[in-house]
Scaffold this motif. Structure first.
Motif, short mmCIF file in Angstrom:
data_model
loop_
_atom_site.label_atom_id
_atom_site.label_comp_id
_atom_site.label_asym_id
_atom_site.label_seq_id
_atom_site.Cartn_x
_atom_site.Cartn_y
_atom_site.Cartn_z
N LEU A 1 0.83 -1.20 0.00
CA LEU A 1 0.00 0.00 0.00
C LEU A 1 0.87 1.25 0.00
O LEU A 1 0.57 2.23 -0.71
CB LEU A 1 -0.93 -0.01 1.22
N GLU A 2 1.95 1.24 0.77
CA GLU A 2 2.85 2.39 0.79
C GLU A 2 3.45 2.64 -0.59
O GLU A 2 3.57 3.79 -1.03
CB GLU A 2 3.95 2.15 1.83
N LYS A 3 3.84 1.57 -1.27
CA LYS A 3 4.38 1.72 -2.63
C LYS A 3 3.31 2.25 -3.58
O LYS A 3 3.59 3.07 -4.45
CB LYS A 3 4.92 0.38 -3.12
N ALA A 4 2.09 1.76 -3.41
CA ALA A 4 1.00 2.21 -4.28
C ALA A 4 0.74 3.70 -4.10
O ALA A 4 0.57 4.44 -5.08
CB ALA A 4 -0.27 1.42 -3.98
N LEU A 5 0.75 4.17 -2.86
CA LEU A 5 0.48 5.58 -2.60
C LEU A 5 1.61 6.48 -3.10
O LEU A 5 1.39 7.67 -3.32
CB LEU A 5 0.25 5.80 -1.10
N ALA A 6 2.80 5.89 -3.26
CA ALA A 6 3.92 6.66 -3.81
C ALA A 6 3.98 6.60 -5.33
O ALA A 6 4.83 7.26 -5.94
CB ALA A 6 5.24 6.14 -3.22
N ASP A 7 3.10 5.83 -5.94
CA ASP A 7 3.09 5.69 -7.40
C ASP A 7 2.66 7.00 -8.06
O ASP A 7 1.72 7.66 -7.58
CB ASP A 7 2.13 4.57 -7.80
N PRO A 8 3.32 7.41 -9.14
CA PRO A 8 2.94 8.66 -9.81
C PRO A 8 1.47 8.71 -10.23
O PRO A 8 0.88 9.79 -10.31
CB PRO A 8 3.86 8.68 -11.04
N ALA A 9 0.88 7.55 -10.49
CA ALA A 9 -0.52 7.53 -10.90
C ALA A 9 -1.45 8.05 -9.81
O ALA A 9 -2.58 8.47 -10.11
CB ALA A 9 -0.93 6.10 -11.28
N LEU A 10 -1.00 8.04 -8.56
CA LEU A 10 -1.82 8.51 -7.45
C LEU A 10 -1.31 9.84 -6.89
O LEU A 10 -1.69 10.22 -5.78
CB LEU A 10 -1.86 7.46 -6.34
N ALA A 11 -0.50 10.53 -7.67
CA ALA A 11 0.12 11.75 -7.18
C ALA A 11 -0.90 12.81 -6.77
O ALA A 11 -0.67 13.61 -5.87
CB ALA A 11 1.06 12.32 -8.24
N GLY A 12 -2.06 12.82 -7.42
CA GLY A 12 -3.06 13.83 -7.11
C GLY A 12 -4.02 13.46 -6.01
O GLY A 12 -4.92 14.24 -5.69
N ILE A 13 -3.86 12.30 -5.42
CA ILE A 13 -4.78 11.83 -4.39
C ILE A 13 -4.23 12.14 -3.00
O ILE A 13 -3.11 11.74 -2.66
CB ILE A 13 -5.05 10.32 -4.52
N ASP A 14 -4.99 12.88 -2.23
CA ASP A 14 -4.65 13.12 -0.83
C ASP A 14 -5.33 12.04 0.00
O ASP A 14 -6.55 12.00 0.09
CB ASP A 14 -5.14 14.51 -0.41
N ALA A 15 -4.54 11.14 0.55
CA ALA A 15 -5.11 9.97 1.22
C ALA A 15 -4.79 9.96 2.71
O ALA A 15 -3.70 10.33 3.13
CB ALA A 15 -4.58 8.69 0.58
N GLU A 16 -5.77 9.54 3.49
CA GLU A 16 -5.58 9.27 4.91
C GLU A 16 -5.78 7.78 5.12
O GLU A 16 -6.85 7.23 4.81
CB GLU A 16 -6.61 10.04 5.74
N VAL A 17 -4.76 7.10 5.64
CA VAL A 17 -4.84 5.67 5.90
C VAL A 17 -5.17 5.45 7.37
O VAL A 17 -4.45 5.93 8.25
CB VAL A 17 -3.52 4.95 5.54
N VAL A 18 -6.26 4.74 7.61
CA VAL A 18 -6.69 4.45 8.98
C VAL A 18 -6.72 2.95 9.17
O VAL A 18 -7.32 2.22 8.37
CB VAL A 18 -8.10 5.03 9.25
N TRP A 19 -6.07 2.47 10.23
CA TRP A 19 -6.01 1.04 10.51
C TRP A 19 -7.16 0.65 11.42
O TRP A 19 -7.40 1.28 12.45
CB TRP A 19 -4.67 0.67 11.14
#
Length: 365
Positions: free
Chosen positions: A33-51
């Motif tokens: 998930l960390e790698k996915a959120l660092a992917d350029p394809a998601l550069a415009g997404i502001d994400a909050e990860v909650v466990w």
């Protein structure tokens, strides 16, 4: 450490990760998930990860047991009854270790203890309440690192205090040495069950879920698709009603009543809340309480044929046949389909008439 403000977190895409900190796939999934959120394809997404908590081994003993004595590690990613009962064969452990190595965890990978993760989930819950997603992420990372890389027993309070301190959680001893957050964690476990989340990890955005530690590109595709879908803002009260009804459908009446309790406290006059409470009391054999709720419900809503049916069926179970017959007769006269349920099994209480759609509205004050 930088924390989001409450406003920033409210504006971000909320990514819920339902997982157990003693699940190896959860740690692998965290890296992906960390790698996915660092992917350029998601550069415009502001994400909050909650466990969020999920238990893959709810039968784990209060006192941690060395896994070498068991010859394995708790199973993961299966249906709850299978997770609690069994352990995977050693060849599966080797496969997990190989995948963990590919994700950069190194040769020291491997849990040493079969540990109860409830208090670890309490710590993660408190971290989010205290410092938001950034602090919670630090705590979850430290918990998983301790369990899978350091060979530590994360059910040991001293270990949890140390993890909290290293993560930047201040004043650690007081909340951990009480039952603080116990109810919150248990409620979240019930909510996960109500939402049919059974796989650790499961990545959830709104009503969309991605089960398992999926490859990074799959996570990227999932989050990209989820970002483009608007989700209806549903009041908390309505969500609780739906979750409670889901648990009743899964024959967890006590769990349903647990989730319903805040609504009973704040909206005790609401008809929908009272109907669900009556069903919960009926199915948990709290028949006197069910009768009390239903008598008031029938008095306040005399045209509610389903409430009449429930009251009649509950009185039948109490052996009060003559009283029951009166209400069953009225229910059948108002709704002819109910005539066939007068002597039916208790499942009549859960007829389609019980599943009324909840309006997307706030409860009346």
């Amino acid at each position: 450490m930088t924390f989001r403000t409450k406003r920033q977190e409210a504006m971000a895409m909320r990514i819920e990760v339902w997982a157990d900190v003693v699940c190896p796939w959860a740690y692998i999934g965290k890296r992906r998930l960390e790698k996915a959120l660092a992917d350029p394809a998601l550069a415009g997404i502001d994400a909050e990860v909650v466990w969020r908590p999920l238990r893959i081994d709810p039968a784990a003993p209060a006192q941690a047991t060395p896994l070498v004595e068991l010859g394995s590690t708790p199973s993961m990613g299966a249906a709850p009854d299978r997770r609690a009962a069994g352990f995977p064969p050693s060849r599966d452990l080797g496969q997990v270790a190989q995948i963990a190595a590919e994700e950069g965890f190194g040769p020291q990978w491997g849990a040493v203890w079969r540990a109860d993760s409830h208090d670890a989930h309490r710590l993660a819950f408190l971290a989010y309440e205290h410092g938001g997603s950034a602090l919670q992420d630090q705590v979850v990372e430290q918990l998983m690192k301790a369990h899978f890389l350091d060979g530590a027993d994360i059910s040991d309070p001293r270990r949890l205090h140390g993890i909290a301190a290293r993560s930047g959680y201040p004043d650690t001893a007081a909340p951990l040495d009480t039952d603080c957050a116990d109810r919150g964690v248990r409620e979240l476990l019930l909510i996960g069950k109500a939402r049919s989340i059974v796989t650790s990890p499961s990545v959830v955005v709104g009503d969309r879920a991605l089960a398992g530690a999926q490859p990074t590109d799959v996570i990227v595709d999932f989050l990209t698709a989820a970002e483009g879908v608007s989700t209806r803002d549903m009041p908390e009260e309505v969500r609780r009603l739906r979750w409670s009804e889901s648990l009743l459908g899964q024959r967890d009446a006590l769990g349903a009543l647990t989730l319903l309790q805040p609504l009973l406290d704040a909206h005790a006059d609401d008809l929908n809340v009272r109907r669900l409470a009556a069903r919960g009391y009926f199915h948990s054999a709290q028949l006197s309480r069910a009768v009390d709720v239903l008598r008031h419900l029938v008095a306040d809503a005399p045209d509610d044929s389903y409430a009449r049916l429930m009251l009649g069926r509950t009185l039948q179970r109490l052996g009060r046949a003559e009283e029951a017959a009166v209400h069953l007769k009225v229910a059948a006269a108002m709704t002819p389909e109910f005539a066939s349920t007068a002597n039916a099994s208790t499942s009549a209480i859960d007829s389609p008439h019980a599943r009324r759609p909840w309006a997307n509205r706030r409860m009346s004050p």
